[in-house]
Each structure stands twice: as C-alpha cells, then as structure tokens.
Scaffold this active site. Structure first.
Site, PDB file in Angstrom:
ATOM      1  N   ALA A  66       0.855  -1.183   0.000  1.00 44.70           N
ATOM      2  CA  ALA A  66       0.000   0.000   0.000  1.00 44.70           C
ATOM      3  C   ALA A  66       0.892   1.234   0.000  1.00 44.70           C
ATOM      4  O   ALA A  66       2.056   1.173   0.408  1.00 44.70           O
ATOM      5  CB  ALA A  66      -0.909  -0.015   1.224  1.00 44.70           C
ATOM      6  N   GLY A 110       0.774  -5.082   1.071  1.00 47.28           N
ATOM      7  CA  GLY A 110      -0.486  -5.175   0.334  1.00 47.28           C
ATOM      8  C   GLY A 110      -0.320  -5.819  -1.035  1.00 47.28           C
ATOM      9  O   GLY A 110      -1.272  -6.382  -1.583  1.00 47.28           O
ATOM     10  N   GLU A 133       5.227  -5.122   7.023  1.00 48.27           N
ATOM     11  CA  GLU A 133       4.524  -4.029   7.710  1.00 48.27           C
ATOM     12  C   GLU A 133       5.078  -3.755   9.100  1.00 48.27           C
ATOM     13  O   GLU A 133       5.026  -2.629   9.594  1.00 48.27           O
ATOM     14  CB  GLU A 133       3.023  -4.344   7.811  1.00 48.27           C
ATOM     15  CG  GLU A 133       2.261  -4.275   6.494  1.00 48.27           C
ATOM     16  CD  GLU A 133       2.255  -5.581   5.720  1.00 48.27           C
ATOM     17  OE1 GLU A 133       3.103  -6.463   6.003  1.00 48.27           O
ATOM     18  OE2 GLU A 133       1.411  -5.716   4.822  1.00 48.27           O
TER      19      GLU A 133
HETATM   20  N1  DAK Z   1       4.543   3.098  -1.053  1.00 45.50           N
HETATM   21  C1  DAK Z   1       4.937   4.213  -1.737  1.00 45.50           C
HETATM   22  N2  DAK Z   1       6.058   4.327  -2.426  1.00 45.50           N
HETATM   23  C2  DAK Z   1       6.860   3.256  -2.468  1.00 45.50           C
HETATM   24  C3  DAK Z   1       6.545   2.043  -1.806  1.00 45.50           C
HETATM   25  C4  DAK Z   1       5.311   1.987  -1.072  1.00 45.50           C
HETATM   26  N3  DAK Z   1       4.871   0.890  -0.443  1.00 45.50           N
HETATM   27  N4  DAK Z   1       7.546   1.159  -2.039  1.00 45.50           N
HETATM   28  C5  DAK Z   1       8.452   1.805  -2.818  1.00 45.50           C
HETATM   29  N5  DAK Z   1       8.040   3.070  -3.076  1.00 45.50           N
HETATM   30  C6  DAK Z   1       8.737   4.076  -3.858  1.00 45.50           C
HETATM   31  C7  DAK Z   1       9.964   4.609  -3.130  1.00 45.50           C
HETATM   32  O1  DAK Z   1       9.600   5.579  -2.203  1.00 45.50           O
HETATM   33  C8  DAK Z   1      10.760   5.181  -4.279  1.00 45.50           C
HETATM   34  O2  DAK Z   1      10.214   6.411  -4.642  1.00 45.50           O
HETATM   35  P1  DAK Z   1      11.199   7.683  -4.918  1.00 45.50           P
HETATM   36  O3  DAK Z   1      12.005   7.843  -3.681  1.00 45.50           O
HETATM   37  O4  DAK Z   1      12.033   7.264  -6.110  1.00 45.50           O
HETATM   38  O5  DAK Z   1      10.251   8.813  -5.216  1.00 45.50           O
HETATM   39  C9  DAK Z   1      10.460   4.203  -5.424  1.00 45.50           C
HETATM   40  O6  DAK Z   1       9.236   3.530  -5.048  1.00 45.50           O
HETATM   41  C10 DAK Z   1      11.550   3.166  -5.584  1.00 45.50           C
HETATM   42  O7  DAK Z   1      11.756   2.568  -4.327  1.00 45.50           O
HETATM   43  P2  DAK Z   1      13.241   2.365  -3.711  1.00 45.50           P
HETATM   44  O8  DAK Z   1      14.136   3.474  -4.146  1.00 45.50           O
HETATM   45  O9  DAK Z   1      13.061   2.137  -2.259  1.00 45.50           O
HETATM   46  O10 DAK Z   1      13.678   1.033  -4.457  1.00 45.50           O
HETATM   47  P3  DAK Z   1      14.636  -0.104  -3.924  1.00 45.50           P
HETATM   48  O11 DAK Z   1      14.792  -1.036  -5.074  1.00 45.50           O
HETATM   49  O12 DAK Z   1      15.855   0.470  -3.269  1.00 45.50           O
HETATM   50  O13 DAK Z   1      13.798  -0.836  -2.753  1.00 45.50           O
HETATM   51  C11 DAK Z   1      11.814  -1.885  -1.824  1.00 45.50           C
HETATM   52  C12 DAK Z   1      12.622  -1.530  -3.100  1.00 45.50           C
HETATM   53  C13 DAK Z   1      10.508  -2.522  -2.283  1.00 45.50           C
HETATM   54  C14 DAK Z   1      12.620  -2.922  -1.003  1.00 45.50           C
HETATM   55  C15 DAK Z   1      11.578  -0.624  -0.976  1.00 45.50           C
HETATM   56  O14 DAK Z   1      11.030   0.391  -1.829  1.00 45.50           O
HETATM   57  C16 DAK Z   1      10.626  -0.858   0.139  1.00 45.50           C
HETATM   58  O15 DAK Z   1      10.985  -1.400   1.182  1.00 45.50           O
HETATM   59  N6  DAK Z   1       9.348  -0.414  -0.039  1.00 45.50           N
HETATM   60  C17 DAK Z   1       8.363  -0.499   1.017  1.00 45.50           C
HETATM   61  C18 DAK Z   1       7.815  -1.910   1.123  1.00 45.50           C
HETATM   62  C19 DAK Z   1       6.799  -2.005   2.240  1.00 45.50           C
HETATM   63  O16 DAK Z   1       7.074  -1.685   3.407  1.00 45.50           O
HETATM   64  N7  DAK Z   1       5.595  -2.448   1.895  1.00 45.50           N
HETATM   65  C20 DAK Z   1       4.524  -2.601   2.865  1.00 45.50           C
HETATM   66  C21 DAK Z   1       3.735  -1.286   2.955  1.00 45.50           C
HETATM   67  S1  DAK Z   1       2.424  -1.379   4.169  1.00 45.50           S
HETATM   68  C22 DAK Z   1      -5.268  -2.503   4.118  1.00 45.50           C
HETATM   69  C23 DAK Z   1      -4.821  -2.849   2.880  1.00 45.50           C
HETATM   70  C24 DAK Z   1      -3.470  -2.910   2.630  1.00 45.50           C
HETATM   71  C25 DAK Z   1      -2.565  -2.582   3.588  1.00 45.50           C
HETATM   72  C26 DAK Z   1      -3.001  -2.226   4.828  1.00 45.50           C
HETATM   73  C27 DAK Z   1      -4.363  -2.171   5.094  1.00 45.50           C
HETATM   74  N8  DAK Z   1      -6.657  -2.481   4.388  1.00 45.50           N
HETATM   75  C28 DAK Z   1      -7.590  -3.064   3.450  1.00 45.50           C
HETATM   76  C29 DAK Z   1      -7.140  -2.043   5.656  1.00 45.50           C
HETATM   77  C30 DAK Z   1      -1.158  -2.665   3.238  1.00 45.50           C
HETATM   78  C31 DAK Z   1      -0.140  -2.115   3.900  1.00 45.50           C
HETATM   79  C32 DAK Z   1       1.179  -2.144   3.300  1.00 45.50           C
HETATM   80  O17 DAK Z   1       1.387  -2.649   2.234  1.00 45.50           O
END
Ligand code: DAK
Length: 259
Positions: A66, A110, A133
């Site tokens: 997300a 997500g 998360e």
């Molecule tokens: N959201 C927004 N932007 C994101 C992102 C995300 N989840 N993941 C990556 N990006 C963006 C980065 O900010 C970066 O943007 P700029 O800085 O270039 O503007 C761009 O994508 C490239 O990312 P990186 O530079 O970080 O790329 P790397 O290859 O170095 O790293 C990575 C890739 C995937 C390991 C890293 O980006 C990362 O750790 N991303 C976050 C992953 C994460 O924590 N995902 C879980 C998010 S929480 C619900 C439904 C769903 C949810 C909750 C509730 N309900 C129905 C109630 C879900 C929650 C989640 O998913």
C-alpha cells in the site's frame, strides 16, 4: 471509468488483463489504483466474453505494498471512521471468474496480500514475497495474517510477519504460496496459457469450482463437502455437462456453450 493507475486489455477475446501501472512507485497501491482495479475487475466479471482475468505488474514490481506516504498522514480516528480502504480492497473477493496473479519482482505488504486474494499465483523467478509491515509499526491489514498462514503454515507465516523476512519465488513455491515458477520471459506466456486452458472449459463448471474451493476456507470439512456436493449435483443440470461427457464417450473435443 478512465484509468490512470492501471492498464487494461483483452487478450484473444477471452482473457482480461489488468496491469498495475505506477512504475515509479513500484506499483504502490494507493486508493485510486485500488478503486480502478475494482472497477476493471467488475467490468471483466460482467463481460460474457471474458473467461479468466490476469493481474500483473512490471518486471521490477508486482506491487511494493500500500502507498506509504498516503497512509503516513492518517490517524486512528480517520482510518476507523472511513473504514480505511476496506471497500476498494475487498472488490476482488466478489469476482466469480478465475483471477490469476502474474507476479514478478516485489510482492510486498499489500502487494503480497493482493496476490494472495487472487485464485492462484504464477511467479517469475525474480519474484520476492513478504509482509514487512512490522517495520512500519503496523501489521498486515488486507488479510496477510489470515491468508499467509493458510498458504504456508503458521511457522513460516509467523517468521515472515514477525521478522519481515522475504521469500524468493522458489521458496514460495515449495511452501505452497505459488503454484508455478517460470523465467521472467515466460511469465506472461505461462499465465496466458493457463488462462486460455481455463477459458476452454465450461464457465459454469469453472465458476462452481472456484466457489467450492473458496468455501473450504470458510467452512468445516463436512459443510464444505456438502456445499461441493450440491454444486456438483447442480452441474448435471447444465448443457455443458451433457456436452463434456458426450464428447468423452464419442472421442471428440467438447464445445462448451456456458449453458
Ligand atoms: N509506497 C509508496 N512508495 C513506495 C513504496 C510503497 N509501499 N515502495 C516503494 N516506493 C517508492 C519509493 O519511495 C521510491 O520512490 P522515490 O524515492 O524514487 O520517489 C520508489 O518507489 C523506488 O523505491 P526504492 O528506491 O526504495 O527502491 P529499492 O529497489 O531500493 O527498494 C523496496 C525496493 C521494495 C525494497 C523498498 O522500496 C521498500 O521497502 N518499499 C516499502 C515496502 C513495504 O514496506 N511495503 C509494505 C507497505 S504497508 C489494508 C490494505 C493494505 C494494507 C493495509 C491495510 N486495508 C484493506 C485495511 C497494506 C499495507 C502495506 O502494504
């Protein structure tokens, strides 16, 4: 509806394809994207011509979760009162035709949950699954704590959710999360082939099979078997059952009419 965050296409008249399309954000799933995805899925589900749907991303990311900057602004009162994104995240559960997740690259948070909401996952060998998360001070919110243990067992699910460790495609296949792993180049051909095979069967039988398998997650064994038995019996009321069995008996290829 105009789509700004997804690309929608139809392959070979019968396969609906939704490509998540926020490549700069690694296909982070913001509310607009999820609303568009829901609308596209509902439209394919309602289209008589469509027999199977594929959701995919790009080589680097199926979806990295997300959208974190969107979520970062919210407080409890807001997410609780608005029932944060539940509505547009749940649409996929209403879809009665098969939905295949074609996953390459990151399927995190997500993104992993979205893939698990699909009926099965075919992964490229570069796919990476995870529920990170916990690193953000939250827990999975779109079914990860429920679907992941059902797919891979408690121990591995706890490991992934509590430590945020990711799982490569091969491990995901061995654990039962993924049904097939192929090379990146083969990902879409493999998914299209699977979808095309499904489209060749009776849509009534396909939908009943999906409904019955999904029931197994919601019911006791005996209730689930009764549910299956009723659907099984019901299919004997279809022309497609007559056609399928007559074709077998007469050694010919069946032509299903979805009737
Ligand atoms: N959201 C927004 N932007 C994101 C992102 C995300 N989840 N993941 C990556 N990006 C963006 C980065 O900010 C970066 O943007 P700029 O800085 O270039 O503007 C761009 O994508 C490239 O990312 P990186 O530079 O970080 O790329 P790397 O290859 O170095 O790293 C990575 C890739 C995937 C390991 C890293 O980006 C990362 O750790 N991303 C976050 C992953 C994460 O924590 N995902 C879980 C998010 S929480 C619900 C439904 C769903 C949810 C909750 C509730 N309900 C129905 C109630 C879900 C929650 C989640 O998913």
């Amino acid at each position: 509806m105009a789509y700004n965050n997804i690309l929608v296409s139809v392959h070979d008249q019968h396969i609906g394809i939704v490509m998540l399309n926020r490549p700069k954000q690694l296909n982070a799933l913001n509310p607009e994207l999820m609303t568009e995805l829901g609308a596209a899925l509902l439209a394919f589900d309602a289209d008589e011509q469509i027999g199977c749907i594929i959701i995919t991303g790009n080589e680097k990311a199926f979806a990295a979760g997300a959208d974190i900057p969107t979520m970062a602004q919210f407080d409890f009162a807001q997410v609780y009162k608005a029932d944060f994104v539940t509505k547009n995240w749940e649409t996929i559960r209403q879809i009665r035709k098969p939905v295949i997740a074609a996953v390459s690259g990151f399927a995190l948070g997500g993104g992993c949950e979205l893939a698990m909401m699909c009926d099965f996952i075919i992964a490229a060998d570069n796919a990476l699954f995870g529920q990170p998360e916990i690193k953000l001070g939250i827990i999975p919110g779109a079914g990860g704590t429920q679907r992941l243990p059902r797919a891979v067992g408690k121990s591995k699910a706890m490991d992934m959710i509590l430590t945020a460790r990711t799982m490569k495609a091969q491990e995901a296949q061995e654990a039962g999360l993924v049904s097939r792993v192929v090379s990146l180049e083969q990902l879409m051909p493999e998914c299209l082939q699977a979808a095309s095979t499904i489209c060749g069967y009776s849509q009534l039988a396909v939908m009943a099979a999906k409904e019955s398998v999904n029931r197994s997650f919601e019911s006791s064994l005996s209730d689930g078997i009764m549910y299956e038995r009723r659907l099984f019996h019901a299919l004997f009321g279809t022309l497609d059952q007559k056609e399928g069995m007559d074709a077998f008996v007469n050694k010919r290829i069946p032509t299903f009419k979805n009737q």
